[in-house]
Design a protein around this motif. Structure first.
Motif, PDB file in Angstrom:
ATOM      1  N   ASP A  73      45.105  27.847  29.118  1.00 47.67           N
ATOM      2  CA  ASP A  73      44.226  26.992  28.336  1.00 47.67           C
ATOM      3  C   ASP A  73      43.622  27.888  27.257  1.00 47.67           C
ATOM      4  OD1 ASP A  73      42.200  25.463  27.240  1.00 47.67           O
ATOM      5  OD2 ASP A  73      41.648  24.549  29.141  1.00 47.67           O
ATOM      6  N   ASN A  74      44.164  27.829  26.047  1.00 48.80           N
ATOM      7  CA  ASN A  74      43.705  28.733  24.994  1.00 48.80           C
ATOM      8  C   ASN A  74      42.286  28.418  24.540  1.00 48.80           C
ATOM      9  OD1 ASN A  74      46.039  30.227  25.075  1.00 48.80           O
ATOM     10  ND2 ASN A  74      47.003  29.180  23.346  1.00 48.80           N
ATOM     11  N   ALA A  75      41.843  27.198  24.736  1.00 53.73           N
ATOM     12  CA  ALA A  75      40.461  26.858  24.380  1.00 53.73           C
ATOM     13  C   ALA A  75      39.466  27.543  25.312  1.00 53.73           C
ATOM     14  CB  ALA A  75      40.262  25.350  24.427  1.00 53.73           C
ATOM     15  N   LYS A  76      39.927  27.868  26.527  1.00 55.94           N
ATOM     16  CA  LYS A  76      39.073  28.528  27.507  1.00 55.94           C
ATOM     17  C   LYS A  76      39.418  30.001  27.696  1.00 55.94           C
ATOM     18  CE  LYS A  76      38.188  24.333  30.214  1.00 55.94           C
ATOM     19  NZ  LYS A  76      38.266  23.692  31.560  1.00 55.94           N
ATOM     20  N   ASN A  77      40.375  30.501  26.926  1.00 57.39           N
ATOM     21  CA  ASN A  77      40.800  31.906  27.053  1.00 57.39           C
ATOM     22  C   ASN A  77      41.171  32.243  28.503  1.00 57.39           C
ATOM     23  OD1 ASN A  77      40.186  32.198  24.339  1.00 57.39           O
ATOM     24  ND2 ASN A  77      39.046  34.112  24.618  1.00 57.39           N
ATOM     25  N   THR A  78      41.908  31.345  29.125  1.00 60.79           N
ATOM     26  CA  THR A  78      42.209  31.520  30.537  1.00 60.79           C
ATOM     27  C   THR A  78      43.684  31.233  30.805  1.00 60.79           C
ATOM     28  OG1 THR A  78      39.961  30.877  31.154  1.00 60.79           O
ATOM     29  CG2 THR A  78      41.626  30.795  32.882  1.00 60.79           C
ATOM     30  N   VAL A  79      44.259  32.048  31.682  1.00 58.95           N
ATOM     31  CA  VAL A  79      45.616  31.817  32.165  1.00 58.95           C
ATOM     32  C   VAL A  79      45.533  31.608  33.675  1.00 58.95           C
ATOM     33  CG1 VAL A  79      46.109  34.290  32.440  1.00 58.95           C
ATOM     34  CG2 VAL A  79      47.989  32.672  32.147  1.00 58.95           C
ATOM     35  N   TYR A  80      46.421  30.749  34.182  1.00 57.99           N
ATOM     36  CA  TYR A  80      46.395  30.377  35.588  1.00 57.99           C
ATOM     37  C   TYR A  80      47.732  30.692  36.250  1.00 57.99           C
ATOM     38  CZ  TYR A  80      42.541  27.546  33.793  1.00 57.99           C
ATOM     39  OH  TYR A  80      41.392  27.121  33.173  1.00 57.99           O
ATOM     40  N   LEU A  81      47.667  30.878  37.548  1.00 53.89           N
ATOM     41  CA  LEU A  81      48.887  30.960  38.351  1.00 53.89           C
ATOM     42  C   LEU A  81      48.699  30.045  39.553  1.00 53.89           C
ATOM     43  CD1 LEU A  81      51.672  32.359  38.638  1.00 53.89           C
ATOM     44  CD2 LEU A  81      50.564  33.935  40.245  1.00 53.89           C
ATOM     45  N   GLN A  82      49.398  28.915  39.544  1.00 51.67           N
ATOM     46  CA  GLN A  82      49.387  27.989  40.665  1.00 51.67           C
ATOM     47  C   GLN A  82      50.451  28.426  41.652  1.00 51.67           C
ATOM     48  OE1 GLN A  82      47.350  25.301  41.341  1.00 51.67           O
ATOM     49  NE2 GLN A  82      48.396  25.185  43.313  1.00 51.67           N
ATOM     50  N   MET A  83      50.015  28.725  42.860  1.00 51.24           N
ATOM     51  CA  MET A  83      50.917  29.232  43.897  1.00 51.24           C
ATOM     52  C   MET A  83      51.053  28.165  44.979  1.00 51.24           C
ATOM     53  SD  MET A  83      49.059  32.967  44.132  1.00 51.24           S
ATOM     54  CE  MET A  83      50.150  33.572  45.398  1.00 51.24           C
ATOM     55  N   ASP A  84      52.222  27.598  45.117  1.00 51.29           N
ATOM     56  CA  ASP A  84      52.493  26.589  46.129  1.00 51.29           C
ATOM     57  C   ASP A  84      53.539  27.095  47.124  1.00 51.29           C
ATOM     58  OD1 ASP A  84      52.330  24.170  43.487  1.00 51.29           O
ATOM     59  OD2 ASP A  84      50.760  24.664  44.930  1.00 51.29           O
ATOM     60  N   SER A  85      53.552  26.489  48.302  1.00 52.49           N
ATOM     61  CA  SER A  85      54.517  26.870  49.345  1.00 52.49           C
ATOM     62  C   SER A  85      54.535  28.376  49.548  1.00 52.49           C
ATOM     63  CB  SER A  85      55.926  26.357  48.981  1.00 52.49           C
ATOM     64  OG  SER A  85      55.932  24.970  48.796  1.00 52.49           O
ATOM     65  N   VAL A  86      53.368  28.954  49.676  1.00 54.81           N
ATOM     66  CA  VAL A  86      53.285  30.407  49.765  1.00 54.81           C
ATOM     67  C   VAL A  86      53.885  30.906  51.075  1.00 54.81           C
ATOM     68  CG1 VAL A  86      51.314  30.577  48.216  1.00 54.81           C
ATOM     69  CG2 VAL A  86      50.933  30.326  50.685  1.00 54.81           C
ATOM     70  N   LYS A  87      54.350  32.154  51.021  1.00 53.52           N
ATOM     71  CA  LYS A  87      54.992  32.792  52.156  1.00 53.52           C
ATOM     72  C   LYS A  87      54.269  34.103  52.471  1.00 53.52           C
ATOM     73  CE  LYS A  87      59.479  31.170  50.446  1.00 53.52           C
ATOM     74  NZ  LYS A  87      60.846  31.579  50.019  1.00 53.52           N
ATOM     75  N   PRO A  88      54.388  34.611  53.690  1.00 57.44           N
ATOM     76  CA  PRO A  88      53.750  35.900  53.999  1.00 57.44           C
ATOM     77  C   PRO A  88      54.173  37.014  53.041  1.00 57.44           C
ATOM     78  CG  PRO A  88      54.415  34.822  56.011  1.00 57.44           C
ATOM     79  CD  PRO A  88      54.960  33.983  54.883  1.00 57.44           C
ATOM     80  N   GLU A  89      55.397  36.969  52.550  1.00 49.32           N
ATOM     81  CA  GLU A  89      55.859  38.003  51.625  1.00 49.32           C
ATOM     82  C   GLU A  89      55.228  37.890  50.242  1.00 49.32           C
ATOM     83  OE1 GLU A  89      57.733  35.947  53.503  1.00 49.32           O
ATOM     84  OE2 GLU A  89      59.578  35.357  52.450  1.00 49.32           O
ATOM     85  N   ASP A  90      54.428  36.855  49.999  1.00 50.61           N
ATOM     86  CA  ASP A  90      53.667  36.766  48.746  1.00 50.61           C
ATOM     87  C   ASP A  90      52.377  37.574  48.818  1.00 50.61           C
ATOM     88  OD1 ASP A  90      54.579  33.292  48.534  1.00 50.61           O
ATOM     89  OD2 ASP A  90      55.476  34.983  47.461  1.00 50.61           O
ATOM     90  N   THR A  91      52.060  38.115  49.978  1.00 49.40           N
ATOM     91  CA  THR A  91      50.853  38.926  50.134  1.00 49.40           C
ATOM     92  C   THR A  91      50.923  40.153  49.238  1.00 49.40           C
ATOM     93  OG1 THR A  91      50.477  38.206  52.407  1.00 49.40           O
ATOM     94  CG2 THR A  91      49.518  40.319  51.757  1.00 49.40           C
ATOM     95  N   ALA A  92      49.905  40.312  48.395  1.00 48.11           N
ATOM     96  CA  ALA A  92      49.883  41.421  47.431  1.00 48.11           C
ATOM     97  C   ALA A  92      48.576  41.352  46.647  1.00 48.11           C
ATOM     98  CB  ALA A  92      51.064  41.330  46.471  1.00 48.11           C
ATOM     99  N   VAL A  93      48.333  42.392  45.876  1.00 46.42           N
ATOM    100  CA  VAL A  93      47.300  42.340  44.842  1.00 46.42           C
ATOM    101  C   VAL A  93      47.965  41.777  43.590  1.00 46.42           C
ATOM    102  CG1 VAL A  93      45.692  43.635  43.420  1.00 46.42           C
ATOM    103  CG2 VAL A  93      46.036  44.279  45.822  1.00 46.42           C
ATOM    104  N   TYR A  94      47.370  40.746  43.034  1.00 43.72           N
ATOM    105  CA  TYR A  94      47.915  40.083  41.850  1.00 43.72           C
ATOM    106  C   TYR A  94      47.132  40.517  40.613  1.00 43.72           C
ATOM    107  CZ  TYR A  94      50.982  37.137  44.592  1.00 43.72           C
ATOM    108  OH  TYR A  94      51.982  36.689  45.418  1.00 43.72           O
ATOM    109  N   TYR A  95      47.881  40.917  39.592  1.00 39.83           N
ATOM    110  CA  TYR A  95      47.299  41.416  38.352  1.00 39.83           C
ATOM    111  C   TYR A  95      47.658  40.502  37.190  1.00 39.83           C
ATOM    112  CZ  TYR A  95      46.755  45.800  40.946  1.00 39.83           C
ATOM    113  OH  TYR A  95      46.420  46.758  41.863  1.00 39.83           O
ATOM    114  N   CYS A  96      46.682  40.280  36.350  1.00 39.72           N
ATOM    115  CA  CYS A  96      46.873  39.576  35.096  1.00 39.72           C
ATOM    116  C   CYS A  96      47.091  40.626  34.003  1.00 39.72           C
ATOM    117  CB  CYS A  96      45.623  38.748  34.817  1.00 39.72           C
ATOM    118  SG  CYS A  96      45.539  37.974  33.218  1.00 39.72           S
ATOM    119  N   ALA A  97      47.956  40.331  33.040  1.00 43.49           N
ATOM    120  CA  ALA A  97      48.238  41.274  31.975  1.00 43.49           C
ATOM    121  C   ALA A  97      48.394  40.541  30.657  1.00 43.49           C
ATOM    122  CB  ALA A  97      49.509  42.059  32.287  1.00 43.49           C
ATOM    123  N   ALA A  98      48.030  41.223  29.574  1.00 45.64           N
ATOM    124  CA  ALA A  98      48.132  40.649  28.234  1.00 45.64           C
ATOM    125  C   ALA A  98      49.014  41.532  27.367  1.00 45.64           C
ATOM    126  CB  ALA A  98      46.741  40.528  27.606  1.00 45.64           C
TER     127      ALA A  98
END
Length: 124
Positions: A73-98
């Motif tokens: 949403d560029n009006a809010k200067n925000t990026v999202y990551l919708q995570m569905d059907s998550v699995k144990p192997e998705d466990t991690a530290v998640y980083y945003c980058a520009a």
């Protein structure tokens, strides 16, 4: 200089959903391609998803394709990551980058600014 702050991480059960947010400082957010990466203990940083400056183009890592959705949403200067059907192997530290240009990229070295990360833990 761009500052990025992630939020939304936490504990979720396998099969559940979680939405991560990344708020960016600055007035030129729409000129930056944005990405999400993750790093699990003892593993290299892995590409998750990226979105172009205007939001029209997206790319995903093979391990999350069809389950995760990146948006912005560029009006809010925000990026999202919708995570569905998550699995144990998705466990991690998640980083945003520009990235200082509008085009997509998959390599971490192509991104110029990084957030501090948010922990996502998926229980089985």
């Amino acid at each position: 200089q761009v500052q990025l702050v992630e939020s939304g991480g936490g504990l979720v059960q396998a099969g559940g959903s979680l939405r991560l947010s990344c708020a960016a400082s600055g007035r030129t957010f729409s000129t930056y391609a944005m990405g999400w990466f993750r790093q699990a203990p003892g593993k290299e940083r892995e590409f998750v998803a990226a979105i172009s400056g205007g939001g029209a183009s997206t790319i995903y890592g093979d391990s999350v394709k069809g389950r995760f959705t990146i948006s912005r949403d560029n009006a809010k200067n925000t990026v999202y990551l919708q995570m569905d059907s998550v699995k144990p192997e998705d466990t991690a530290v998640y980083y945003c980058a520009a990235r200082r240009i509008i085009l997509l990229a998959r390599m971490a070295s192509s991104f110029d600014y990084w957030g501090q990360g948010t922990q996502v833990t998926v229980s089985s």
